[in-house]
Structures are given as structure tokens and as C-alpha cells.
Design an enzyme around this catalytic site. Structure first.
Site, PDB file in Angstrom:
ATOM      1  N   ARG B  50      71.673 117.407  93.190  1.00  0.00           N
ATOM      2  CA  ARG B  50      70.173 116.691  93.745  1.00  0.00           C
ATOM      3  C   ARG B  50      70.181 115.163  91.992  1.00  0.00           C
ATOM      4  NH1 ARG B  50      66.341 115.408  89.827  1.00  0.00           N
ATOM      5  NH2 ARG B  50      66.266 117.776  89.143  1.00  0.00           N
ATOM      6  N   GLU B  51      69.796 115.966  90.741  1.00  0.00           N
ATOM      7  CA  GLU B  51      70.021 115.617  89.671  1.00  0.00           C
ATOM      8  C   GLU B  51      71.012 114.254  90.289  1.00  0.00           C
ATOM      9  OE1 GLU B  51      68.035 116.297  87.143  1.00  0.00           O
ATOM     10  OE2 GLU B  51      68.693 113.654  86.072  1.00  0.00           O
ATOM     11  N   HIS B 110      64.858 119.589  96.670  1.00  0.00           N
ATOM     12  CA  HIS B 110      63.909 119.269  95.447  1.00  0.00           C
ATOM     13  C   HIS B 110      62.845 117.882  95.685  1.00  0.00           C
ATOM     14  CE1 HIS B 110      62.301 116.726  91.618  1.00  0.00           C
ATOM     15  NE2 HIS B 110      62.671 118.084  90.929  1.00  0.00           N
ATOM     16  N   HIS B 328      95.127 126.445  59.886  1.00  0.00           N
ATOM     17  CA  HIS B 328      94.265 126.873  60.893  1.00  0.00           C
ATOM     18  C   HIS B 328      95.872 127.294  62.594  1.00  0.00           C
ATOM     19  CE1 HIS B 328      89.902 125.140  61.335  1.00  0.00           C
ATOM     20  NE2 HIS B 328      90.373 124.449  60.650  1.00  0.00           N
TER      21      HIS B 328
END
Lengths: 421, 421
Positions: B50-51, B110, B328
Site C-alpha cells: 500500500r504505502e 487502506h 575496533h
């Protein structure tokens, strides 16, 4: 897709909600005037040339470093942080070279908290030395193997030295959010009393949340009187929001890198922070930073480390100001503030309204017809919109497909009218 | 770069800070046991269909929609939201088709809050209807032109209809953070009393901050007894953090899309939300979602909309688990939790330690020598590390460059030893 100008003279600039306006309180839920908040007076420590060099793809030669430093300076960052001169002979030379450029931004370098590193840093002519040491139980155990008492003793000695050289000094813990709170506050209080310019809080592993950040910075704000710098990794997608929360809680400085490049998936990106802060504190951000240069700075760095600008990058992602759904497009045409929190013009960019999809609407199509000079009634626009949606339901359409449909429909209309006359 | 296995048996899995462990409280600043918090019991409403269809590049044909729906279902999302069947004839057909697939996930669509749209939605056989209407003064004025009283009246009528059909119903405002608080609460209280399953809060323009979200959701939690769904756009880079804050304040459902695709630069990405939540609530997330499928789901959608996965994507970005700086790498080799908040193995991925740069360190080089079966003393490793840093100071090195330096240095050593014997 078709570019649109502001649809009416009272559009993006005079509208109360766009970030270009003096009053940012478009939301009843946001208050930027808390006495403790620095959202409208923060400083940027730009670390593309330090944290960014820890990005997997990064190799900056001297010329590139100079280009990036100059671009950042023109953008208006307050500080530029460089890789430790102890890292390699070329890092040492480059640090000296950039200190000699005469930039407006202050030049920092980021070194381990020991006398040898600090001396090398000062030798290079930096304006400030950023001292760092791990304080979490993990780093105490698996990295440097030092106790908090030893860390404190060394820190005070190194700080005194750097200050004696007339150089700014910051003391930062590493992995602050997994460090013991009492250890942290003890250390910060001691270095504050020793006169550091800033203490640094670092979410080195990117695990902090905005509320964790707010709570720690708020507490720290009551313990030290110096500035507070913050550094957020983005492993869990919170680096921008954490920076905002830190400023709300009283932090003064935010570390950024261009596009966020750094160890793993990086830190708070300069551009995304600008997107955030221009909404929260538009006057400060628009007047202080050269926002129209953002795209160029990002393109410079993206090209230097051979990456694409992410499709979803705030501000400069290719569709950051593209509107597609019919319901959005209609409102944007009436007033851009309906579906835009940031006026793209502030960054020298423009908005686009995509009309070639099945979720388009007739208001967007009408606007396109007007741009193309095709006169139609609303009913006619609705009819041709249905045709476009029908086509777009079958296959992807390009803008020239859509324009062709509009033109041929318009020709049909004219023929019909000619017959009627 | 060289892949490393867990350096010791007690590595990533048994370590107290990696997200794979039962106790997530690696930080003294985070409490997931607030009585109001749903960080360890949230649900996902996945809106790629949808979105995501509002993303500039998106055109999903029926076959692609089915593939995506099945992949999301296998990933374990709770709901799949589809484009309104009113958008186009094909959208209507596709909605019916996906409802007929018999997925475990509930299917939503929606639609605008009106009776015509709601009827079309119910016709398709969805499990739930998501009603939406704009409530901000902007949208009232420039979009639909309706007053709050009219919105409420229509909403109650549509809600009664959907409920009468035995279908779940949600009522959402649009642009909630620029809506009047009293208007919002009045509407939400009314629809809660009318028996909606969920109310929805939407940051439609992407301008909200975590504290704004926390405050509004916390207030709303005291006003309604139904579930609370939240929807965050990412224009200012806060969509993941806002989702987290919403859950802390009592929201129950988060809207996502794969890679965040949606209008403009999109919404909370499914993958980034998983990165965030697996750190906050590891047990819940690891047991509920099929995290090892994330990369495949992302690749499916990226290919469907023709985009690259962003270089800095949490979890699946190409360097999300790459460690480069010497300091690191040293610690990661001793214990991965030092610089990793997430164990890549949870997502079926591995870590890399980059050794071919000027900021590498001798501990990382020693580990590479061990991998290559080259025996050296610590002093010898330090000497060859200096050679590598010297080369990497001049030009970018590839891993085979670094390996060649190690091999040739090792051959020299053997020659010297042979001479001494």
C-alpha cells in the site's frame, strides 16, 4: 513526473508550517524553548575525515581530503575532525596540511588518551585534541585492559598537557551507554574540574534509544559545566533521532559525517541532521549553514568513496520531494505544506508530482494539462484521468506516455468541438 | 576483507550484550519492563503493498504482489496492508486475489473514510479495513474541506457498517502531529466508544520527534482502550526511533514497508525496525519473526522497484558488520560484543574485518596471519603491519595486496631463519 513551481504566491514561503518560517511551532507537541534545550544553538563536529575514514570503502588521498575539508568549511560546519596523526605517516602529514589551509572551521584530531598520541596531535598544529578511551566493561576487559582509576589518572595528565599548549581539549568515553553510570559521572566530573572544553558521550555500538540518550545527557548536564559532545552510530537506525534528543537534553555538539559514512553502517549523517534540525529550528539552521551546498558536498564524498546516494536519503534522495498518490498530489497543488514538512527550495531543490500511475488523481492530471497548455473542463479531465489509470493498471507508464494520452485525448476533443461548430 | 568465525566458543552467542541473549539489559539506561511499554509485544502492519505502491518507482503487477505478500507472510508479519480497491480496477482484483491466498497474516486495505470506499473494501474479502482521514488544519482546508464534526459523523457511520460485516476496523487521522490535540482526542474517544479495533496516529509529513511521539501516544493511551497503530514517515530521519518511542508509550502496532519505500523518502523500514527491536527485545523478536529471511525479502522488493539496497542499510547494508579501525578490530577479535550490538548470525549473516587500510592494527593482521597459516612472533607481525600501513598510505589496497605482503614477508622470514640454522 513533472516539476511544479509553487502553485500560488502564498505557497511554500509564507506558509506557517514549512521550515522556512520563523515560527517552527507547527505542532502543538513540540517546544523548542525548554531552557535546557540546545536545538536552536548546537554546533557540528564534522568527522567525515576521521569517522568517515573508518568506512569500509574509504581511502582519501591528500587532494581529496583537502577538497572535502574545503567543502565542509564552505558549508559552515563548526569543526572538522581528522584521523589520528599516529595512524600513519601520511595521516600525520595530511593533518598538518589541513591545519595550514586557514579554514574558518576549527581543526580537531581524534586520538587515544595517552601522552604520546596527544603530543603528535599538538605537533600538527590542530585547534583541538579529541581524547577518547573505552569505559564499558567490555572495552576495559577486551580492549585496553585498564581500570577506571588508571583511565582517570592518565586522562588528567594528558588534559593538563594539551591545555598547557593552548589547545582545546575534549575527553570522551567510548561505548558510553554500556558503561557503568557512576564510573562515567566520576570520570566526567574529574575532567570537567580539570578544565576540559568538552566531554564526549559516544554510542559506539549504535544501540541507544532516544529516551536512553535524553536520560543520560540530562543527568550529565547536571554534573559538568563544560560543553557536551555526542556521537551516535546508526546500527539500529536511531542516530538522527538520538542526536535530536541529546540536544533537547542539553548536549551542545553533534558529530556527523557526510552521508553518515563510518565504521559499520556509520553515524549521524550531516544531511539527515540538517533535515531534522531545519524543521525543529529553522531560523538557526537556515541562517547558519549553507544548505544549498548540501547536495554538492554529498556528491563529492559519495564519489570519493564510490557509493550511490541512498534512494531514501533525506533531502537529496531521488524521490524525497516526489508526490504520487492522487490524494497527496491534489493537496500539494493547493498548498505544499499539506504533505511537505520541508520546503525543497531551502536546499536549492524542487518538488515533483508523479502523475503516471494508477494511484494518481484528476487534480494532478489537471495541473499537468495546465502546464502543457491543454484546455479541458473538469469532466473531461476526469475522463482522461480514468484512461491514464486504466493504462497504468496494465504496465508502468513513463511521463511521455502520459503526455501522449493527454495530447491525443485533447486532439479528439478539438475534433468533436470542430464537428459541433 | 576477511570473514571471521566467532573467535572463541564463548563468543557472540553466550555474551551478555549481543541481542541473542535472554537479558537485553546491556545498558543501565534502558528499561523494557515499564508497565505501559509494548516494546516486547508489538505487532507489524506491513504496508509495502500500500504505502510502498506510493513509492515513485513502484509498479507491482499481480504476480509480484503475490510474491511479496507470500514472502512477508513467511517472514511472519501480523498484517499485510493493500492499496485501496477503489484506486483502479486492477487494484480491486488484486485485493481479492491476495485475500484468497489463505495467508497466516491478516489482510487489510487502506481506504478513505467514506461509505462507498468501505463497501468496496468489504466486498474484496479483507480481514480488516483501515479508514483514514486528514485532521490537520492544512488537510481540512486544502484537501477534503470537512470540519471535525462532519468527520466524526461520517466516521461513526462507516465504522458501524464495517463492524456489522464482521470485519476489523481501524480509524486513523492523517498528519496527526499537526492536528489540534483536542480535535484528535475527541475523535479518537468517539471512535473508541463506537468499538473500533484500533485507532491510528500518522506522522504523514515526517516531522515528528521521539519526544513528541511519546507525549502524544502516552496521552492517547489514557483516552482510548482499543489498540493504537502508528505510522511514521522518514523525511527527517526519525521514523525508526519514533516507532520505538511509540511502543514505549503504549502503541501496539507499527506500520512498516520493506526498505521503507513509500511516498517521498518513505516510512519506517521493516529491516531497520527489526535491528532496533532485536536489541531492545531480543527474545520476542527472535522467536516471532523469521529474521534469516530479511535479506531475501529486501532483495525481492529492491528488485521489483529497481533500487539498490542503501550502502548504510541497517543489518543488510554491505558494510553493516565490517570492522576497519585497528582499535575496533583488536577488540572484536577478542569479543565481538565490544563493537557489535547485534550478532549478525541472527540474520544469517557474517562479520568481516577489513585489514587493508592505513588505520588497521597489528592485532587484526595477526588474526589474518593465523587464518593464512603464517607463523610469526608479535614483533614480526608489528613489523609487517607497519609495511601494510605504509603501502595503504599511498594507494587503496585490496585484500590480495595485503595477503601478498604477508606472504612475501613470511618468505623473507623463512629465508633468514634458514640462513641462521
Amino acid at each position: 513526473m513533472c516539476g511544479t513551481d509553487a502553485p500560488d504566491a502564498a505557497g511554500p514561503v509564507s506558509n506557517g508550517s514549512h521550515a522556512s518560517k520563523a515560527n517552527p511551532a507547527s505542532s502543538p507537541y513540540q517546544n523548542v524553548n525548554d531552557f535546557i534545550s540546545n536545538v536552536a544553538r548546537f554546533k557540528i563536529i564534522e568527522s567525515t575525515l576521521r569517522e568517515g575514514e573508518q568506512f569500509a570503502n574509504a581511502f582519501f588521498d591528500t587532494e581529496t581530503k583537502i577538497k572535502i575539508a574545503k567543502a565542509l568549511d564552505e558549508f559552515g560546519v563548526d569543526y572538522i575532525e581528522l584521523t589520528s596523526p599516529v595512524s600513519s605517516p601520511q595521516s600525520y602529514e595530511d593533518c598538518k596540511t589541513i591545519c595550514g589551509l586557514g579554514l574558518k572551521a576549527k581543526i580537531l584530531t581524534h586520538v587515544r588518551c595517552n601522552m604520546e598520541d596527544a603530543k603528535k596531535a599538538v605537533e600538527c598544529g590542530v585547534d583541538g585534541v579529541d581524547l577518547v578511551i573505552g569505559t564499558s566493561s567490555f572495552l576495559q576487559k577486551y580492549s585496553h585492559g585498564k581500570s577506571i582509576a588508571i583511565i582517570k589518572e592518565t586522562a588528567l595528565e594528558v588534559i593538563q598537557y594539551v591545555k598547557s599548549q593552548g589547545v582545546e581539549v575534549r575527553f570522551s568515553s567510548e561505548d558510553s551507554f554500556r558503561s557503568d553510570l557512576v564510573d562515567l559521572l566520576t570520570l566526567y566530573k574529574a575532567v570537567d574540574q580539570a578544565g576540559v572544553n568538552r566531554v564526549g558521550v559516544a554510542d559506539t555500538v549504535g544501540g541507544a534509544t532516544p529516551r536512553m540518550v535524553y536520560d543520560l545527557i540530562r543527568t550529565l548536564r547536571g554534573v559538568v559545566s563544560c560543553d557536551i559532545e555526542t556521537h551516535f552510530h546508526d546500527d539500529t537506525g536511531c542516530a538522527v533521532a538520538n542526536a535530536h534528543s541529546a540536544l533537547e537534553a542539553g548536549a551542545t555538539h553533534i558529530d556527523t559525517s557526510v552521508l553518515g559514512i563510518g565504521e559499520r553502517n556509520g553515524i549521524t549523517p550531516l544531511g539527515a541532521l540538517m533535515a531534522r534540525m531545519v524543521v525543529t529550528a529553522p531560523d538557526y539552521v537556515i541562517n547558519k549553514y549553507n544548505l544549498k551546498a548540501l547536495k554538492e558536498v554529498e556528491e563529492l564524498v559519495a564519489s570519493a568513496v564510490q557509493i550511490n546516494i541512498p534512494f531514501n536519503n533525506p533531502i537529496t534522495g531521488f524521490c524525497a520531494f516526489t508526490h504520487k498518490a492522487g490524494i497527496h498530489a491534489k493537496a500539494i497543488l493547493a498548498n505544499p505544506s499539506t504533505y511537505e514538512i520541508i520546503d525543497p527550495a531551502i536546499f536549492g531543490l524542487t518538488r515533483y508530482i508523479s502523475i503516471n500511475s494508477r494511484i494518481t488523481g484528476w487534480n494532478a492530471i489537471r495541473a499537468r494539462c495546465e502546464q502543457l497548455g491543454l484546455k479541458m473542463t473538469d469532466d473531461e479531465v476526469k475522463e482522461v484521468t480514468a484512461k491514464i489509470k486504466q493504462m497504468a493498471d496494465i504496465r508502468p507508464l513513463a511521463i511521455d506516455d502520459t503526455d501522449s494520452i493527454l495530447h491525443s485525448y485533447h486532439i479528439e476533443l478539438q475534433k468533436k468541438q470542430a464537428l459541433q461548430v
